[in-house]
Design an enzyme around this catalytic site. Sequence first.
Site, PDB file in Angstrom:
ATOM      1  N   HIS A  40     -23.439   6.143   0.278  1.00  0.00           N
ATOM      2  CA  HIS A  40     -23.717   4.773  -0.156  1.00  0.00           C
ATOM      3  C   HIS A  40     -24.890   4.198   0.636  1.00  0.00           C
ATOM      4  O   HIS A  40     -25.737   3.497   0.091  1.00  0.00           O
ATOM      5  CB  HIS A  40     -22.496   3.870   0.064  1.00  0.00           C
ATOM      6  CG  HIS A  40     -21.488   3.912  -1.051  1.00  0.00           C
ATOM      7  ND1 HIS A  40     -21.854   3.833  -2.385  1.00  0.00           N
ATOM      8  CD2 HIS A  40     -20.141   3.998  -1.040  1.00  0.00           C
ATOM      9  CE1 HIS A  40     -20.762   3.885  -3.122  1.00  0.00           C
ATOM     10  NE2 HIS A  40     -19.698   3.997  -2.336  1.00  0.00           N
ATOM     11  N   GLU A  87     -20.003   4.992  -7.514  1.00  0.00           N
ATOM     12  CA  GLU A  87     -18.921   5.736  -6.874  1.00  0.00           C
ATOM     13  C   GLU A  87     -19.041   7.233  -7.164  1.00  0.00           C
ATOM     14  O   GLU A  87     -18.895   8.060  -6.274  1.00  0.00           O
ATOM     15  CB  GLU A  87     -17.554   5.220  -7.347  1.00  0.00           C
ATOM     16  CG  GLU A  87     -17.218   3.810  -6.876  1.00  0.00           C
ATOM     17  CD  GLU A  87     -17.262   3.666  -5.355  1.00  0.00           C
ATOM     18  OE1 GLU A  87     -16.760   4.560  -4.655  1.00  0.00           O
ATOM     19  OE2 GLU A  87     -17.828   2.671  -4.885  1.00  0.00           O
ATOM     20  N   HIS A 120     -18.931  10.058   1.945  1.00  0.00           N
ATOM     21  CA  HIS A 120     -19.040   9.172   0.789  1.00  0.00           C
ATOM     22  C   HIS A 120     -19.695   7.851   1.223  1.00  0.00           C
ATOM     23  O   HIS A 120     -20.598   7.356   0.551  1.00  0.00           O
ATOM     24  CB  HIS A 120     -17.638   8.942   0.215  1.00  0.00           C
ATOM     25  CG  HIS A 120     -17.558   7.942  -0.901  1.00  0.00           C
ATOM     26  ND1 HIS A 120     -17.501   8.316  -2.221  1.00  0.00           N
ATOM     27  CD2 HIS A 120     -17.529   6.598  -0.884  1.00  0.00           C
ATOM     28  CE1 HIS A 120     -17.432   7.236  -2.969  1.00  0.00           C
ATOM     29  NE2 HIS A 120     -17.455   6.168  -2.178  1.00  0.00           N
ATOM     30  N   GLU A 121     -19.247   7.309   2.344  1.00  0.00           N
ATOM     31  CA  GLU A 121     -19.806   6.036   2.823  1.00  0.00           C
ATOM     32  C   GLU A 121     -21.268   6.203   3.242  1.00  0.00           C
ATOM     33  O   GLU A 121     -22.106   5.347   2.946  1.00  0.00           O
ATOM     34  CB  GLU A 121     -18.983   5.493   3.994  1.00  0.00           C
ATOM     35  CG  GLU A 121     -17.523   5.213   3.673  1.00  0.00           C
ATOM     36  CD  GLU A 121     -17.334   4.377   2.420  1.00  0.00           C
ATOM     37  OE1 GLU A 121     -18.229   3.596   2.075  1.00  0.00           O
ATOM     38  OE2 GLU A 121     -16.284   4.521   1.762  1.00  0.00           O
TER      39      GLU A 121
END
Lengths: 187, 403
Positions: free
Chosen positions: B149, B230, B145-146
């Site tokens: 980003h 998100e 997930h990071e």
Amino acid sequence: MTGTMWMWVLLAILVFLIVIVISIYNSLVRLRNQVDNAWSQIDVQLKRRHDLIPNLVETAKGYMKHERETFEKITEARSRAMGAKTVAEAAKAENALTGALSQFLLVVENYPELKANQNFLALQETLTSTENKIAYARQAYNDQVLFYNNKIQMFPSNLIAGMFGFTKRDFFEIEQPAQREAPKVSF
Amino acid sequence: MWEQIQINKRNSILLLTGMALFLMALGYVLGSAIGGPKAGWLGIIIATAVWFILTIISFTSGDQILLASSRAVPVDANVHPQLFNVVEEMSIAAGLPKIPKIYIINDQAPNAFATGRSPQTASVAATAGLLARLNRDELQGVMAHEISHIVHRDILYVTLAGVMLGSIVLLSQTFLRGAYYSSLSNRRYSSGGRQSSGGQALFFVLAVVLSILAPLFAQLFYFALSRRREYLADAGAVRLTRYPEGLASALEKISSTGISMESANAVTAPMYIVNPFRGKNAARLLSTHPPVEERIRILRRMSQGISYRDYEESYRQVTNRSGIIPPSALKDEPAAPRTPSVPPAPPPNPFQVNRQIGDLMRKVNGFTFLPCSCGITMKIPPNFPAPKAQCPRCGQIHTLRSQ
């Protein structure tokens, strides 16, 4: 008067076209480099796996006396992979090695003393991670090949690709039916 | 995903100009309120200078400021090999040019964030509480997930916005406090001076209102796009790991821990994978993150495929809305999910978790771990003065390396 104006318009269009061709050419080169880079990443990870195996076998051997067959399979697949002459040979041997190692990781669960050994736990983490890195490097390579092949086949970049000899690349296929099955999640 | 990257780059520029105009307007009003109509222009000049300096700072060291204010400590691979492995795996999967720098935050609450200017200069940070609670697949989901980003360029946007928001809050607070204290003493700003014109009084009222509202508006501006980011990062994470359940169960664990983060604040909150505030504090920042339960349900519905299209489909089924994934990403090739890599294990008990957090922070802070043959492990602080240490259980003397 109108003649010179037409000339300028034509010139402008020509410059515009040249700029477009250059930018498409550059993006094709960039994509091709990314494919090559992703390929070399797979190589790096495979080599790392070869270096890891002797250490792993040495640590686990003493605990797992009944698993001689598993170890033999691993060492044999490793030496075949390291001595492979062609890409097809290497791919076959690496797939065999992946199979042998994943079986090893399954069998380990039956040896609680081994799982209590800090050294081995560290090795197991490194092995799991290396296996993952190989799988993800393949995945990234296939993604890059997909981008690149799409770009080569689509208009107008296909014209420029044809002109400068950009050819399609092959995907890195693996035969592992187990990985294609959806995981069963129970609550 | 190129379209999303383009959108994010454009948004970053829009945000920068929007915030700049806002700061200038604030500068003009505050200047007029303090020094009369002519000082308004001076206010603009000062505000522009502030904006210019802040932009340079946020481009060059915004990530460092955010990391420091979150009390994140840079660590090497020995502290937590698994975290390093997982981040490297995800960097390979995402084709990042460089493995991000890795930080650990000394906080009980499980959470994580990414920051930086570009994929070349990115950093990821995880709390000790996160590392102690998650298994390998879950940690991989969070890091994916990071990394998403980073790939989507969300990190630059958040860094710029965070520093801008911080500066607007600072400017407004300074003015409000100054106005408050001077009104207590001699009301110099509002009615003092030779020409106590109605214009200046008007500006004063405007300045007070603006100073109260500006931080709120800036926050709204800042949060406006963070929810969509998100979802997109979740979709990207699933595409990288090929294992939706990892992220889903990580989100479940993170949100079920009822601990607020001590090291988070209003500026850094939108960076985290899950809203770092719990209970009373959460309502204030409710809009920064989409509801976790919804994110988990979307992920759990994706059992047949892991492409962006599958995420979009699952999102539509869960929320009855559509269009979360940009159209260019929907042309993505379908791919099947993988099987879990770690066997299911019972959840660690709170005692174990606390113990692991303690050990992890000792490693971060440079403690030496000395296993004794009697079975216990001695944990020696880096400033331990003596060259030898005695085992408290069996009395064996250990020699410490070099010191």
